[in-house]
Design a protein around this motif. Structure first.
Motif, PDB file in Angstrom:
ATOM      1  N   VAL A 120       1.840  75.269  53.342  1.00 30.21           N
ATOM      2  CA  VAL A 120       2.483  74.346  52.394  1.00 30.21           C
ATOM      3  C   VAL A 120       3.999  74.548  52.402  1.00 30.21           C
ATOM      4  N   GLU A 121       4.420  75.800  52.484  1.00 29.06           N
ATOM      5  CA  GLU A 121       5.860  76.111  52.482  1.00 29.06           C
ATOM      6  C   GLU A 121       6.590  75.411  53.629  1.00 29.06           C
ATOM      7  N   ASN A 122       5.879  75.160  54.716  1.00 31.31           N
ATOM      8  CA  ASN A 122       6.509  74.562  55.902  1.00 31.31           C
ATOM      9  C   ASN A 122       6.354  73.044  55.984  1.00 31.31           C
ATOM     10  N   PHE A 123       5.776  72.427  54.964  1.00 29.93           N
ATOM     11  CA  PHE A 123       5.629  70.974  54.980  1.00 29.93           C
ATOM     12  C   PHE A 123       7.003  70.304  54.969  1.00 29.93           C
ATOM     13  N   PRO A 124       7.163  69.219  55.732  1.00 31.01           N
ATOM     14  CA  PRO A 124       8.410  68.455  55.629  1.00 31.01           C
ATOM     15  C   PRO A 124       8.534  67.829  54.235  1.00 31.01           C
ATOM     16  N   ALA A 125       9.728  67.888  53.658  1.00 28.38           N
ATOM     17  CA  ALA A 125       9.958  67.323  52.325  1.00 28.38           C
ATOM     18  C   ALA A 125       9.603  65.840  52.281  1.00 28.38           C
ATOM     19  N   VAL A 126       9.942  65.118  53.344  1.00 29.26           N
ATOM     20  CA  VAL A 126       9.711  63.667  53.392  1.00 29.26           C
ATOM     21  C   VAL A 126       8.233  63.338  53.192  1.00 29.26           C
ATOM     22  N   ASP A 127       7.365  64.092  53.853  1.00 34.51           N
ATOM     23  CA  ASP A 127       5.929  63.813  53.755  1.00 34.51           C
ATOM     24  C   ASP A 127       5.388  64.124  52.359  1.00 34.51           C
ATOM     25  N   LEU A 128       5.827  65.248  51.802  1.00 35.26           N
ATOM     26  CA  LEU A 128       5.379  65.586  50.449  1.00 35.26           C
ATOM     27  C   LEU A 128       5.839  64.538  49.444  1.00 35.26           C
ATOM     28  N   GLN A 129       7.068  64.060  49.630  1.00 36.67           N
ATOM     29  CA  GLN A 129       7.588  63.029  48.727  1.00 36.67           C
ATOM     30  C   GLN A 129       6.797  61.729  48.863  1.00 36.67           C
ATOM     31  N   THR A 130       6.395  61.401  50.088  1.00 35.78           N
ATOM     32  CA  THR A 130       5.597  60.187  50.290  1.00 35.78           C
ATOM     33  C   THR A 130       4.261  60.297  49.561  1.00 35.78           C
ATOM     34  N   ILE A 131       3.566  61.414  49.755  1.00 32.11           N
ATOM     35  CA  ILE A 131       2.270  61.616  49.090  1.00 32.11           C
ATOM     36  C   ILE A 131       2.443  61.562  47.574  1.00 32.11           C
ATOM     37  N   ASN A 132       3.460  62.251  47.094  1.00 30.59           N
ATOM     38  CA  ASN A 132       3.711  62.292  45.648  1.00 30.59           C
ATOM     39  C   ASN A 132       4.041  60.902  45.099  1.00 30.59           C
ATOM     40  N   ASN A 133       4.926  60.178  45.789  1.00 33.17           N
ATOM     41  CA  ASN A 133       5.312  58.837  45.326  1.00 33.17           C
ATOM     42  C   ASN A 133       4.118  57.901  45.265  1.00 33.17           C
ATOM     43  N   LEU A 134       3.216  58.007  46.233  1.00 36.28           N
ATOM     44  CA  LEU A 134       2.013  57.172  46.223  1.00 36.28           C
ATOM     45  C   LEU A 134       1.196  57.420  44.957  1.00 36.28           C
ATOM     46  N   TRP A 135       1.025  58.675  44.611  1.00 40.30           N
ATOM     47  CA  TRP A 135       0.252  59.015  43.408  1.00 40.30           C
ATOM     48  C   TRP A 135       0.963  58.538  42.136  1.00 40.30           C
ATOM     49  N   VAL A 136       2.252  58.796  42.036  1.00 42.80           N
ATOM     50  CA  VAL A 136       2.993  58.434  40.816  1.00 42.80           C
ATOM     51  C   VAL A 136       3.007  56.918  40.624  1.00 42.80           C
ATOM     52  N   VAL A 137       3.347  56.200  41.688  1.00 44.39           N
ATOM     53  CA  VAL A 137       3.505  54.742  41.609  1.00 44.39           C
ATOM     54  C   VAL A 137       2.178  54.052  41.292  1.00 44.39           C
ATOM     55  N   HIS A 138       1.089  54.581  41.814  1.00 43.69           N
ATOM     56  CA  HIS A 138      -0.206  53.904  41.635  1.00 43.69           C
ATOM     57  C   HIS A 138      -1.022  54.455  40.464  1.00 43.69           C
ATOM     58  N   SER A 139      -0.394  55.255  39.595  1.00 45.70           N
ATOM     59  CA  SER A 139      -1.148  55.827  38.470  1.00 45.70           C
ATOM     60  C   SER A 139      -0.438  55.644  37.131  1.00 45.70           C
ATOM     61  N   GLU A 140       0.462  54.668  37.069  1.00 45.78           N
ATOM     62  CA  GLU A 140       1.249  54.456  35.848  1.00 45.78           C
ATOM     63  C   GLU A 140       2.047  55.710  35.480  1.00 45.78           C
ATOM     64  N   GLY A 141       2.414  56.476  36.518  1.00 44.34           N
ATOM     65  CA  GLY A 141       3.229  57.670  36.298  1.00 44.34           C
ATOM     66  C   GLY A 141       2.466  58.868  35.757  1.00 44.34           C
TER      67      GLY A 141
END
Length: 240
Positions: free
Chosen positions: A143-164
């Motif tokens: 997890v420590e070596n994950f690219p920031a861009v990919d983690l942000q994409t996964i996170n944004n998908l969850w936030v945007v599609h769950s009313e935050g």
């Protein structure tokens, strides 16, 4: 002079709803979106116009809610609009590793949160590499070596599609607000009740009635190290 935000009467309904969708608070927008959806083609047109005007800005959960209504509509013009204007969905699917996040976006768009949770772990294992894909879970060092861009994409998908309500960043904010105290954090997001861990999958809540931060599960059954690595990842101090 009549306040445009409180127009009434059939002739003005659509104009009033359009104004409230554009200028209303989050709570107002939350109520207006389904009302517009119920008005058929005319309401869908307003929702499509709203999304189009906001396309250059980062998607919020309001955009996600509008997108979901259009995505789940049977109306041909809604399908055509999304196909031409948002072929990959409402959240840009950026990846440094060439990973396809479209299946995750589709599951979240129909609010199949349980399948989306499984898909999230799958995609994170893809990020970690073939060995993690085979074992189907993560080491905290991966997890420590994950690219920031990919983690942000996964996170944004969850936030945007769950009313935050859902997402790693939402969980992290709750954790920070509790002084990074794990014993207080688990019950706060309903991963633990008393001395008992919430059992997967039947005791988890797979819809928006869940407490804020309840999802995604982020491999929590394997202890604190994976989620701790997620929360301390530099992705949250960088702009998407």
């Amino acid at each position: 002079m009549t306040d445009p935000m409180i127009l009434s009467g059939p002739a003005n309904d659509i104009d009033s709803l359009r104004l409230q969708l554009i200028a209303g608070s989050f709570q107002v927008q939350q109520q207006i979106i389904p009302q517009l959806a119920d008005l058929g083609n005319e309401g869908l047109d307003v929702l499509m116009e709203f999304l189009l005007k906001r396309r250059e800005n980062p998607a919020t959960w309001v955009d996600g809610k509008v997108y979901q209504v259009l995505y789940n509509s049977d109306a041909p013009q809604a399908k055509e609009f999304l196909f031409s204007s948002f072929p990959e969905g409402i959240v840009p699917l950026k990846s440094e590793c060439g990973i396809n996040y479209n299946p995750l976006q589709q599951l979240l768009a129909v609010q199949d949160f349980q399948a989306a949770d499984r898909m999230t772990i799958q995609k994170m294992c893809e990020l970690a590499g073939p060995t993690a894909v085979q074992r189907k879970w993560l080491y905290f060092t991966e997890v420590e070596n994950f690219p920031a861009v990919d983690l942000q994409t996964i996170n944004n998908l969850w936030v945007v599609h769950s009313e935050g309500k859902f997402g790693f960043s939402v969980q992290r904010e709750i954790w920070l607000s509790l002084g990074k105290n794990w014993d207080n954090f688990w019950p706060k997001i309903s991963w633990k009740k008393g001395n008992n861990w919430t059992r997967y999958p039947n005791e988890f809540i797979w819809d928006l009635s869940a407490p804020k931060g309840h999802l995604p599960l982020s491999n929590q059954l394997r202890g604190v190290r994976v989620i701790s690595s997620l929360f301390s990842h530099p992705a949250w101090s960088k702009n998407p």
